[in-house]
Design a protein around this motif. Structure first.
Motif, mmCIF file in Angstrom:
data_model
loop_
_atom_site.group_PDB
_atom_site.id
_atom_site.type_symbol
_atom_site.label_atom_id
_atom_site.label_comp_id
_atom_site.label_asym_id
_atom_site.label_seq_id
_atom_site.Cartn_x
_atom_site.Cartn_y
_atom_site.Cartn_z
ATOM 1 N N ARG A 85 46.268 46.340 47.206
ATOM 2 C CA ARG A 85 47.116 47.038 48.170
ATOM 3 C C ARG A 85 46.644 48.472 48.401
ATOM 4 O O ARG A 85 46.586 48.949 49.519
ATOM 5 N N GLY A 86 46.308 49.154 47.321
ATOM 6 C CA GLY A 86 45.804 50.517 47.436
ATOM 7 C C GLY A 86 44.293 50.585 47.314
ATOM 8 O O GLY A 86 43.742 51.645 47.058
ATOM 9 N N ARG A 87 43.630 49.454 47.459
ATOM 10 C CA ARG A 87 42.168 49.327 47.349
ATOM 11 C C ARG A 87 41.683 49.771 45.978
ATOM 12 O O ARG A 87 40.613 50.340 45.825
ATOM 13 N N GLU A 88 42.494 49.485 44.951
ATOM 14 C CA GLU A 88 42.154 49.911 43.604
ATOM 15 C C GLU A 88 41.480 48.826 42.785
ATOM 16 O O GLU A 88 41.089 49.066 41.650
ATOM 17 N N GLN A 89 41.314 47.653 43.335
ATOM 18 C CA GLN A 89 40.710 46.553 42.589
ATOM 19 C C GLN A 89 39.301 46.273 43.101
ATOM 20 O O GLN A 89 39.049 46.299 44.292
ATOM 21 N N MET A 90 38.394 46.008 42.168
ATOM 22 C CA MET A 90 37.041 45.625 42.558
ATOM 23 C C MET A 90 36.793 44.204 42.070
ATOM 24 O O MET A 90 37.038 43.896 40.913
ATOM 25 N N GLN A 91 36.327 43.378 42.979
ATOM 26 C CA GLN A 91 35.949 41.998 42.652
ATOM 27 C C GLN A 91 34.456 41.871 42.910
ATOM 28 O O GLN A 91 33.914 42.512 43.805
ATOM 29 N N MET A 92 33.799 41.029 42.122
ATOM 30 C CA MET A 92 32.392 40.746 42.379
ATOM 31 C C MET A 92 32.318 39.380 43.047
ATOM 32 O O MET A 92 32.794 38.386 42.498
ATOM 33 N N ILE A 93 31.754 39.339 44.233
ATOM 34 C CA ILE A 93 31.704 38.133 45.056
ATOM 35 C C ILE A 93 30.267 37.622 45.119
ATOM 36 O O ILE A 93 29.345 38.385 45.439
ATOM 37 N N GLN A 94 30.090 36.336 44.835
ATOM 38 C CA GLN A 94 28.745 35.767 44.872
ATOM 39 C C GLN A 94 28.287 35.570 46.309
ATOM 40 O O GLN A 94 29.002 35.009 47.138
ATOM 41 N N MET A 95 27.073 36.020 46.582
ATOM 42 C CA MET A 95 26.436 35.803 47.870
ATOM 43 C C MET A 95 25.526 34.585 47.745
ATOM 44 O O MET A 95 24.920 34.360 46.697
#
Length: 119
Positions: A85-95
């Motif tokens: 919501r506050g852009r405080e989370q980082m996810q790693m997404i596989q390309m």
């Protein structure tokens, strides 16, 4: 706006202005040297997967050569996605491919950003 948010906003403005003063040729030369050095590291050659940040279009080390090398070596490649919501989370997404990375839309800073549809 709280003091921390105001300070952060001011710092971002200062950084944006400072980054604009770095010649593109200097960033490109430094990026090539950094990428070559990273690619030559034993942990990179022996890994099966790696996470690599995606750079702003200027003033920051460009990482596409590292990503390209990882795909050429059949390694799994993950890039960050900022969420929450506050852009405080980082996810790693596989390309899945270099082309997928190149086709990512750009955010307001010009950084390739993984859209919701690819999560």
């Amino acid at each position: 706006m709280c003091a921390n948010a105001a300070s952060k906003s001011a710092l971002r403005k200062q950084m944006k202005m400072a980054l604009r003063t770095i010649p593109a040729a200097a960033v490109l030369a430094a990026s090539e040297a950094v990428c070559a050095r990273v690619i030559a590291l034993e942990p990179v050659s022996s890994c099966t997967a790696a996470s690599v940040y995606l750079a702003m279009p200027s003033g920051e080390c460009q990482t596409l050569d590292i990503i390209r090398h990882l795909f050429e070596q059949d390694k799994k490649v993950f890039v960050p996605r900022i969420a929450g919501r506050g852009r405080e989370q980082m996810q790693m997404i596989q390309m899945q491919s270099m082309q997928q990375v190149l086709d990512l839309p750009r955010d307001s800073w010009g950084i390739p950003a993984v859209p919701d549809s690819q999560v």
